[in-house]
Design a protein around this motif. Structure first.
Motif, short mmCIF file in Angstrom:
data_model
loop_
_atom_site.label_atom_id
_atom_site.label_comp_id
_atom_site.label_asym_id
_atom_site.label_seq_id
_atom_site.Cartn_x
_atom_site.Cartn_y
_atom_site.Cartn_z
N GLY A 165 0.79 -1.18 -0.06
CA GLY A 165 -0.06 0.10 -0.06
C GLY A 165 0.94 1.25 -0.03
N PRO A 166 0.24 2.32 -0.09
CA PRO A 166 1.11 3.71 -0.29
C PRO A 166 1.84 4.08 1.16
CG PRO A 166 -1.36 4.12 -0.31
CD PRO A 166 -1.27 2.58 -0.22
N THR A 167 3.01 4.63 0.83
CA THR A 167 3.78 5.03 1.99
C THR A 167 3.10 6.00 2.77
OG1 THR A 167 5.95 4.28 0.79
CG2 THR A 167 6.02 5.66 2.56
N LEU A 168 3.28 6.26 4.04
CA LEU A 168 2.53 7.30 4.75
C LEU A 168 1.20 7.60 4.81
CD1 LEU A 168 5.50 9.88 4.02
CD2 LEU A 168 5.43 8.37 5.95
N SER A 169 0.58 6.49 4.62
CA SER A 169 -0.78 6.74 4.46
C SER A 169 -1.78 7.22 5.46
CB SER A 169 -1.53 5.21 3.82
OG SER A 169 -1.25 4.39 4.64
N ASN A 170 -1.03 6.75 6.82
CA ASN A 170 -1.69 7.46 7.90
C ASN A 170 -0.96 8.47 8.70
OD1 ASN A 170 -3.85 5.40 7.98
ND2 ASN A 170 -2.49 3.92 8.81
N THR A 171 -0.50 9.57 7.82
CA THR A 171 0.21 10.50 8.52
C THR A 171 -0.20 11.72 8.00
OG1 THR A 171 1.94 10.63 6.79
CG2 THR A 171 2.22 9.23 8.54
N THR A 172 0.31 12.95 8.50
CA THR A 172 -0.05 14.35 8.29
C THR A 172 0.17 14.66 6.81
OG1 THR A 172 1.84 15.37 8.89
CG2 THR A 172 0.21 15.08 10.57
N TYR A 185 1.72 17.39 5.73
CA TYR A 185 3.08 18.09 5.72
C TYR A 185 4.00 16.91 5.61
CZ TYR A 185 7.39 20.19 7.17
OH TYR A 185 8.69 20.83 7.31
N LEU A 186 4.00 15.97 6.36
CA LEU A 186 5.13 14.87 6.10
C LEU A 186 5.02 14.18 4.94
CD1 LEU A 186 7.07 13.14 7.93
CD2 LEU A 186 5.38 11.71 8.69
N ILE A 187 3.63 13.92 4.47
CA ILE A 187 3.65 13.33 3.23
C ILE A 187 4.27 14.35 2.18
CG2 ILE A 187 1.98 12.84 1.35
CD1 ILE A 187 0.05 11.88 3.73
N THR A 188 3.99 15.44 1.96
CA THR A 188 4.73 16.27 1.03
C THR A 188 6.18 16.47 1.27
OG1 THR A 188 4.38 18.18 2.22
CG2 THR A 188 2.76 17.66 0.68
N THR A 189 6.72 16.26 2.21
CA THR A 189 8.18 16.33 2.57
C THR A 189 8.90 15.08 2.41
OG1 THR A 189 7.92 16.50 4.92
CG2 THR A 189 7.93 18.41 3.82
N GLU A 190 8.40 14.04 2.71
CA GLU A 190 9.06 12.72 2.94
C GLU A 190 8.75 11.65 1.99
OE1 GLU A 190 11.54 12.11 4.63
OE2 GLU A 190 11.72 14.13 5.57
N ALA A 191 7.53 11.52 1.34
CA ALA A 191 7.04 10.67 0.48
C ALA A 191 7.69 10.08 -0.75
CB ALA A 191 5.45 10.82 0.18
N ALA A 192 8.31 11.19 -1.30
CA ALA A 192 9.04 10.56 -2.70
C ALA A 192 10.12 10.04 -2.23
CB ALA A 192 9.34 11.93 -3.49
N GLN A 193 10.97 10.46 -1.25
CA GLN A 193 12.26 9.78 -0.84
C GLN A 193 11.91 8.43 -0.28
OE1 GLN A 193 14.25 12.00 2.02
NE2 GLN A 193 15.96 10.36 2.21
N LEU A 194 10.90 8.37 0.60
CA LEU A 194 10.62 6.88 1.12
C LEU A 194 10.10 5.93 -0.08
CD1 LEU A 194 8.87 8.01 4.52
CD2 LEU A 194 11.13 6.97 4.13
N GLU A 195 9.20 6.47 -0.76
CA GLU A 195 8.78 5.47 -1.99
C GLU A 195 9.84 5.13 -2.97
OE1 GLU A 195 6.07 4.12 -2.97
OE2 GLU A 195 4.69 5.16 -1.36
N GLU A 196 10.95 5.74 -3.13
CA GLU A 196 12.01 5.49 -3.84
C GLU A 196 12.76 4.47 -3.22
OE1 GLU A 196 14.85 5.01 -6.77
OE2 GLU A 196 12.87 5.91 -6.95
#
Length: 147
Positions: free
Chosen positions: A63-70, A72-83
């Motif tokens: 499933g999507p990374t950071l699906s249960n977070t804020t 702000y956290l999604i926009t700042t960290e999601a791309a790096q974590l998905e990679e």
């Protein structure tokens, strides 16, 4: 201390410039791999999988990374974590290929390539799995669709 290659390997695979071509076998076992090299690789990969235990399952698609977070956290960290997650997934698939699970990987890789057509490593892994599963025409078709 360097070792000279056995006489049988001195004129083995050479490039036009005269340099030896490196292969996975020569990288692992200097010159000639032992006759048990496949069994050794399987044993080592199995030991690594056993040592990781349930942690190895974390790398599976979930499933999507950071699906249960804020937001702000999604926009700042999601791309790096998905990679990082994609790299871990590709590494797990590479280990499964080394263990000879190519037939079982074909459906998973087909879905991953359909969802992420620009990830070259996944496409190469799909072509490898298809080729090892005696589906060379499908592997060539996969390559052709990428071009």
């Amino acid at each position: 201390m360097t070792r000279d290659p056995p006489a049988s390997c001195r004129h083995g695979q050479q490039t036009p410039s005269g340099h030896r071509r490196a292969s996975p076998d020569t990288l692992l076992w200097d010159w000639i791999p032992p006759s048990t090299s496949d069994a050794q690789l399987y044993t080592y990969a199995s030991r690594i999988r056993a040592a990781l235990g349930s942690a190895a399952d974390i790398v599976r698609e979930a499933g999507p990374t950071l699906s249960n977070t804020t937001e702000y956290l999604i926009t700042t960290e999601a791309a790096q974590l998905e990679e990082r997650r994609a790299i871990a997934l590709e590494s797990r698939i590479e280990a499964d290929l080394a263990l000879g699970r190519h037939r079982a990987l074909v459906p998973e890789l087909t879905g991953l390539v359909a969802r992420q057509p620009l990830r070259e490593r996944l496409r190469v892994q799909l072509m490898t799995a298809l080729c090892r599963a005696d589906r060379q025409a499908d592997a060539i078709g996969t390559h052709t669709r990428a071009a």
